[in-house]
Design a protein around this motif. Structure first.
Motif, mmCIF file in Angstrom:
data_model
loop_
_atom_site.group_PDB
_atom_site.id
_atom_site.type_symbol
_atom_site.label_atom_id
_atom_site.label_comp_id
_atom_site.label_asym_id
_atom_site.label_seq_id
_atom_site.Cartn_x
_atom_site.Cartn_y
_atom_site.Cartn_z
ATOM 1 N N ASN A 1 49.882 36.864 39.218
ATOM 2 C CA ASN A 1 50.262 35.626 39.849
ATOM 3 C C ASN A 1 51.591 35.832 40.569
ATOM 4 O O ASN A 1 52.583 36.208 39.956
ATOM 5 N N ASN A 2 51.639 35.638 41.876
ATOM 6 C CA ASN A 2 52.851 35.912 42.645
ATOM 7 C C ASN A 2 53.094 34.767 43.618
ATOM 8 O O ASN A 2 52.377 34.632 44.604
ATOM 9 N N ASP A 3 54.078 33.883 43.276
ATOM 10 C CA ASP A 3 54.343 32.785 44.202
ATOM 11 C C ASP A 3 55.486 33.115 45.159
ATOM 12 O O ASP A 3 55.947 32.280 45.901
ATOM 13 N N GLY A 4 55.949 34.348 45.091
ATOM 14 C CA GLY A 4 56.985 34.771 46.039
ATOM 15 C C GLY A 4 58.397 34.478 45.567
ATOM 16 O O GLY A 4 59.353 34.926 46.174
ATOM 17 N N GLU A 5 58.524 33.726 44.487
ATOM 18 C CA GLU A 5 59.869 33.371 44.019
ATOM 19 C C GLU A 5 60.095 33.863 42.606
ATOM 20 O O GLU A 5 61.053 34.587 42.323
ATOM 21 N N SER A 6 59.239 33.451 41.685
ATOM 22 C CA SER A 6 59.446 33.826 40.289
ATOM 23 C C SER A 6 58.878 35.206 40.015
ATOM 24 O O SER A 6 58.219 35.801 40.867
ATOM 25 N N THR A 7 59.146 35.702 38.811
ATOM 26 C CA THR A 7 58.641 37.028 38.425
ATOM 27 C C THR A 7 57.108 37.006 38.360
ATOM 28 O O THR A 7 56.531 36.072 37.781
ATOM 29 N N PRO A 8 56.461 37.986 38.935
ATOM 30 C CA PRO A 8 54.994 38.035 38.887
ATOM 31 C C PRO A 8 54.504 38.078 37.460
ATOM 32 O O PRO A 8 55.067 38.782 36.612
ATOM 33 N N THR A 9 53.439 37.317 37.146
ATOM 34 C CA THR A 9 52.859 37.294 35.808
ATOM 35 C C THR A 9 51.378 37.583 35.872
ATOM 36 O O THR A 9 50.717 37.297 36.879
ATOM 37 N N GLU A 10 50.851 38.149 34.801
ATOM 38 C CA GLU A 10 49.433 38.500 34.754
ATOM 39 C C GLU A 10 48.612 37.368 34.179
ATOM 40 O O GLU A 10 49.107 36.562 33.388
ATOM 41 N N PHE A 11 47.329 37.304 34.594
ATOM 42 C CA PHE A 11 46.411 36.354 33.995
ATOM 43 C C PHE A 11 45.027 36.982 33.954
ATOM 44 O O PHE A 11 44.693 37.856 34.740
ATOM 45 N N ASP A 12 44.202 36.551 32.993
ATOM 46 C CA ASP A 12 42.837 37.071 32.859
ATOM 47 C C ASP A 12 41.893 36.258 33.731
ATOM 48 O O ASP A 12 42.050 35.037 33.852
ATOM 49 N N ARG A 13 40.895 36.934 34.257
ATOM 50 C CA ARG A 13 39.881 36.215 35.018
ATOM 51 C C ARG A 13 38.588 37.001 34.978
ATOM 52 O O ARG A 13 38.573 38.209 34.670
ATOM 53 N N ILE A 14 37.469 36.366 35.295
ATOM 54 C CA ILE A 14 36.214 37.086 35.514
ATOM 55 C C ILE A 14 35.731 36.785 36.922
ATOM 56 O O ILE A 14 36.005 35.700 37.467
ATOM 57 N N GLY A 15 35.067 37.754 37.484
ATOM 58 C CA GLY A 15 34.577 37.559 38.849
ATOM 59 C C GLY A 15 34.300 38.910 39.499
ATOM 60 O O GLY A 15 34.294 39.956 38.846
ATOM 61 N N TRP A 16 34.057 38.858 40.752
ATOM 62 C CA TRP A 16 33.771 40.072 41.532
ATOM 63 C C TRP A 16 35.091 40.741 41.909
ATOM 64 O O TRP A 16 35.946 40.140 42.536
ATOM 65 N N VAL A 17 35.228 41.987 41.504
ATOM 66 C CA VAL A 17 36.448 42.757 41.777
ATOM 67 C C VAL A 17 36.059 43.971 42.611
ATOM 68 O O VAL A 17 35.060 44.639 42.313
ATOM 69 N N ARG A 18 36.811 44.262 43.606
ATOM 70 C CA ARG A 18 36.500 45.422 44.443
ATOM 71 C C ARG A 18 36.679 46.714 43.633
ATOM 72 O O ARG A 18 37.768 47.011 43.134
ATOM 73 N N ALA A 19 35.580 47.452 43.507
ATOM 74 C CA ALA A 19 35.606 48.701 42.731
ATOM 75 C C ALA A 19 35.956 49.888 43.610
ATOM 76 O O ALA A 19 36.582 50.850 43.159
ATOM 77 N N SER A 20 35.538 49.818 44.855
ATOM 78 C CA SER A 20 35.818 50.944 45.749
ATOM 79 C C SER A 20 35.541 50.517 47.171
ATOM 80 O O SER A 20 34.701 49.655 47.429
ATOM 81 N N THR A 21 36.286 51.144 48.081
ATOM 82 C CA THR A 21 35.860 51.042 49.472
ATOM 83 C C THR A 21 34.731 52.031 49.673
ATOM 84 O O THR A 21 34.468 52.881 48.824
ATOM 85 N N GLY A 22 34.030 51.897 50.813
ATOM 86 C CA GLY A 22 33.162 52.999 51.168
ATOM 87 C C GLY A 22 34.038 54.165 51.548
ATOM 88 O O GLY A 22 35.259 54.034 51.556
#
Lengths: 622, 399
Positions: free
Chosen positions: A444-465
């Motif tokens: 999570n990066n709003d450009g001001e505060s320290t970036p924080t991690e969060f869990d999610r499920i969904g489609w994630v890019r595994a590789s480019t061609g």
């Protein structure tokens, strides 16, 4: 009669003298460029042979390495040259010298095995590629592959000047999670900033009047050798020459005649104005501080080469000869067929399947022996340049996950319509990217505060061609590897791009190596991984509208269909000498008997002093 | 640089089984050249030489190289011949290979480029499938002669069988020759009968360089009325078969005399054999005949089946093949004819014409002469014959 000569002297042999010859078809090999051999040579010890090879006792005790090799050996039968090359004597006793004959191809391969193509040198040259020092760089609009040695081509390379010269602070824009444009200060090299500001990160930026812009700070001008010219010169330095009557680049592969080879060398050279300065430095060993003099660069004046000239050695990839040739073979599906007359035929491997076969029906002695049909999966692997971040940063080989592949989708948004299972991988055709449905961690990066991690499920890019192409249904995987690749472009980019550190004359030892990378030259300072008519692409998979124009479709599919399910066959033939000679010198061709057409993988013949044995042919039915 | 001069010392007709020397001399190595080779290209003019053109290369010694090109042109010939007899002359263009040679040079010049230069093509050369023994080769060398001089320049039939041979009245004799120019020719048969009369038959033809001329030397074929074996009780005693070629008006002739044997023989067989000079011979075999059949078989064994009965077998013939065999005596031959028999024993292509006592009859079999050795003559004997062991050149699965 079977005769063996060394330096124009006949070597007398026994009544029972025989030799077994083996010739192989390079079309059936993807891991090496094979050469022919002559086996089972036993030369009797007599006055004549001792004069050549020396006393067998001394030979065994004192000869080693090159002393056991005798080049310039010719084996003929009734005057017909069967093989020439180097006789390797492996052992000697009171009665015989035993050895084998290595063909010219094998000899050259052994000599050049460890040498890189940018280290090759003619006997008339004082240094590698010495004949191509100080070549005038003609800055023109269009180059001709048939008459010019090199071309230029505009492309992006944002990283060219990275790590060259001092850094400066620069503002970098980015978009935060709310989509708001933000700015932050980063350090980049000064020349990189100038390359961006003056040339938009373009190499060979086009001049409005034609040619390329060859002035200004941050300017990058590169010349790319045409592939056919490079091949001609590489072979010449190994004392082989392209056979003009058997050159696929002038015939079936005419579309690929405009291929050129990438390099990351900047022809712009600086005239460096320096000022002598001193600086306090600590001795690494003693820890003492002291003044050390140095030349501080005050200004740089950039000009094209030394009097507008270039040295070709900088344009040649630093790659081993064998790897280079094998890489080209396995990319373009061609064969380099080396012959004893020092000619190289460039054969279109794909064309073999459709050529008119040579009829050997009348020489077949008995029935064909049919083997077990292969059922393999061919895996075409491209070893991209690890220094090219366009591919290396985001590419991951997903071959081991192929059982998780689902049907491809056309657009990225189509993924949202699916009901996927965890671990499922889908190919998005339009962007040539691979996505996995998984549990992922984002930031999570709003450009001001320290970036924080969060869990999610969904489609994630595994590789480019580009992923390795797989063809076939078998469990056994046969790999066809190439280290020659084409610059990868993302789906919506028309201009080629590289993300690769560059070389200039004062720093050329830093990033010397670059993997062979080829592209089409389209004329007018334009290069692409597709040809002019956009019917052929150098990317393995490349869909244009409804048409697949990739390398696999154009250059490999028919062959892969044959090779993955090839049927081994073997038989004996009684070939008269003239037909045997023809087959040896055209072993890459297609042949036939009444039972059907076939290609040869290997053929063996045993010659006695006065007799030609049966020719045993192993091959594959077409 | 200079491409050398090509010479072929042994004329323009060659036998493929012996070295055919092509000499190239006078080549010169250019300044700075490496890997210099003299080249010899062998080109097929008639397209019959499979795999042509061939290019051979040799490192010269004092600007010269000698090539033996016999291996490139020693191509098997599927010999064809006329039987039954229908015509006096049969042109065989597939029995000669029309070849041209071309000198060249190849080297790497001082710039590292490959240079290949070719000279002029030679005249056409003609190659017959055959060869001379080492004894003959040696004798020719000592006498400074060669096959071309002995059999072409001086017109001679391509056969080892001497003149004055004894033949059957209807024997389908074969005589072959080659000609080194296109010229007019004539066939003449001078026949002599036992009643004292003689008859001369004559017929003209044209000879050509690029063919082998197969002549059927049968008087009955030439003229069934005036050259019949028996005319009004008079028997044909002997006849001279003569070929005359007219080169620029000058005749060049060769003849062969045949003595006709009218005796009754229970067996009348012939062997047609391709001889070592590239021609065809016909040998009469009028001796005893033993006819047989040779069988080879491969057996397999299988288990006794649960439903086995009286007719059931556990040994089965998985493959069977057979060939006809003969042992045929040649009948009595002269010493001279027996001396020519080795040519038949060495022949790779032989046919047996069986039971051919009448004109244009008999059954033709391709065969193999299986004799591993033969007694040609003995000084203790006045009459000589040879027993041939003959095998059909087929493996038959069916009869």
């Amino acid at each position: 009669m079977l005769t063996i000569t060394y330096n124009n002297h006949d070597i007398p042999v026994d009544e029972g003298f025989s030799m077994r010859f083996s010739w192989v078809n390079p079309a059936c090999y993807f891991g090496k460029i094979p050469g022919a051999v002559g086996l089972g040579i036993e030369i009797p010890v007599n006055d004549y042979s001792q004069a050549i090879f020396g006393s067998p006792n001394r030979f065994e005790k004192y000869s080693s390495g090159s002393d056991r090799k005798f080049s310039g050996v010719y084996v003929r039968y009734d005057g017909v040259l069967l093989m020439t090359g180097t006789l390797n004597i492996t052992s000697a006793n009171q009665e015989t010298y035993s050895g084998w004959l290595q063909s010219l191809v094998g000899v050259v391969g052994e000599e050049q095995r460890e040498r890189k193509i940018n280290e090759l040198q003619l006997s008339s040259e004082n240094e590698p590629w010495g004949n191509y020092r100080m070549q005038y760089f003609e800055n023109k609009d269009t180059y001709d592959p048939d008459s010019d040695d090199f071309c230029t081509g505009e492309h992006y390379n944002r990283r060219f000047w990275e790590e060259i010269g001092r850094t400066v602070m620069d503002a970098e824009e980015y978009f935060d999670d709310n989509g708001v444009r933000q700015s932050r200060q980063v350090e980049i090299s000064r020349l990189m900033k100038l390359h961006r500001d003056n040339f938009n990160f373009l190499v060979n930026k086009s001049h409005p009047d034609g040619g390329v812009i060859a002035s200004g700070e941050g300017c990058v001008v590169s010349a790319f050798l045409f592939l056919h010219f490079l091949l001609k010169e590489v072979f010449k330095r190994c004392q082989f020459f392209i056979d003009p009557d058997n050159d696929a680049f002038t015939d079936e592969l005419d579309d690929y005649r405009s291929l050129a080879v990438y390099n990351n060398y900047n022809l712009m050279e600086p005239t460096i104005i320096t000022e002598e300065k001193e600086n306090w430095e600590q001795d690494e060993i003693t820890g003492d501080w002291g003044l050390s003099g140095y030349q501080e660069i005050k200004s740089l004046v950039w000009q094209l080469g030394n009097q507008e000239s270039i040295d070709y050695v900088h344009l040649v990839p630093g790659i081993n000869i064998g790897e280079f040739l094998l890489g080209l073979q396995n990319m373009l599906n061609i064969i380099f067929f080396f012959k004893d007359d020092r000619r190289v035929a460039i054969v279109d491997r794909l064309g073999i399947l459709s050529m008119t076969p040579f009829d050997l029906s009348s020489y077949l002695t008995e029935n064909w022996i049919i083997g077990d049909r292969k059922n393999t999966t061919l895996k075409f692997i491209v070893e991209y340049d690890k220094n090219d971040a366009i591919i290396s940063d985001s590419f991951h080989d997903l071959t081991d996950r192929r059982n998780d592949f689902g049907d491809p989708v056309r657009y990225l948004e189509d993924l949202e319509d699916l009901t996927p299972e965890f671990g499922e991988i889908r190919h998005v055709i339009e962007t040539d990217e691979w996505y996995e449905y998984k549990w992922d961690v984002s930031v999570n990066n709003d450009g001001e505060s320290t970036p924080t991690e969060f869990d999610r499920i969904g489609w994630v890019r595994a590789s480019t061609g580009p992923q390795p192409v797989l063809y076939g249904t078998g469990d056994e995987i046969e790999e066809i590897k190439t280290n020659v690749y084409t610059p990868y472009t993302h789906w919506n980019e028309l201009t080629l791009a590289k993300l690769q550190n560059g070389i200039i004359l004062p720093t050329r030892h830093l990033w010397n190596s670059f993997s062979p990378c080829v592209f089409f030259y389209l004329g007018q300072n334009s290069i692409s991984n597709k040809n002019v008519s956009v019917t052929k692409s150098l990317q393995w998979v490349d869909r244009q509208a409804l048409n697949e124009i990739g390398l696999f479709q154009n250059r490999w599919k028919s062959w892969a269909s044959f090779w993955s399910n090839r049927l081994p066959v073997e038989a004996d033939f009684n070939l008269p000498l003239n037909v045997l000679y023809y087959v040896i010198n055209n072993i890459t061709n297609k042949f036939k008997t009444q039972e059907g057409e076939f290609i040869i993988e290997e053929m063996e013949v045993e010659f006695g002093l006065h007799v030609i044995g049966k020719t045993h042919i192993k091959g594959y039915k077409v | 640089m200079a491409v050398g001069t090509l010479t072929v010392p042994a004329g323009t007709f060659h036998l493929s089984g012996n070295p055919i020397r092509v000499n190239i001399t006078g080549a010169s190595i250019p300044e700075g050249a490496t890997d210099y080779k003299i080249l010899c290209k062998i080109t097929s003019v008639d397209g019959l030489l499979i795999g042509a053109p061939f290019i051979d290369a040799k490192t010269p010694v004092t600007g010269a190289a000698s090539f033996d090109v016999s291996g490139y042109v020693d191509q098997p010939v599927d010999f064809v011949f006329q039987y039954p007899l229908t015509g006096l002359i049969s042109p065989r263009d597939s029995h000669t290979l029309d070849i041209k040679f071309q000198p060249g040079e190849r080297y790497i010049d001082s710039n590292g480029d490959l240079v290949e230069v070719w000279g002029e093509l030679s005249a056409t050369h003609y190659v017959l499938k055959g060869g001379l023994s080492f004894i003959d080769l040696g004798q020719y060398a000592d006498d400074s002669t060669n096959f071309y001089a002995q059999f072409v320049t001086v017109l001679r039939f391509l056969t080892r069988i001497p003149t004055n041979r004894v033949v059957h009245p209807y024997q389908p004799n074969k005589l072959c020759f080659v000609s080194n120019t296109v010229q007019n020719g004539s066939i003449r048969i001078d026949a002599y009968y036992d009643d004292g009369h003689q008859y001369t038959f004559s017929s003209s033809f044209s000879s050509y360089e690029n063919i082998m001329h197969e002549m059927s030397a049968s008087p009955y074929l030439a003229d069934q009325v005036n050259l019949a074996p028996v005319i009004g009780g008079a028997k044909l005693l002997y006849y001279d078969y003569i070929i005359i070629l007219y080169k620029g008006g000058t005749p060049n002739a060769v003849s062969m005399r045949f003595y006709v044997d009218h005796n009754y023989y229970e067996n009348c067989n012939y062997l047609f054999a391709v001889n070592s000079l590239g021609g065809l011979d016909c040998i009469w075999l009028n001796g005893a005949v033993e006819k047989g059949f040779k069988v080879e078989q491969i057996l397999s064994v299988k288990q006794w089946p649960s439903t086995g009965a009286r007719k059931t077998r556990t040994k089965i013939v998985s493959n069977k093949k057979g060939s006809r065999t003969w042992k045929i005596n040649s009948g009595y031959k002269s010493t001279e004819e027996m001396s020519a028999m080795p040519d038949l024993l060495l022949s790779n292509q032989v046919w047996l014409l069986e039971n051919a006592s009448a004109y244009n009859t008999g059954t033709l079999y391709p065969v193999i002469i299986a004799n591993s050795e033969a007694l040609l003559n003995s000084s203790m004997d006045d009459l000589h014959s040879l027993e041939f062991e003959i095998e059909e050149a087929h493996d038959n699965k069916y009869f």
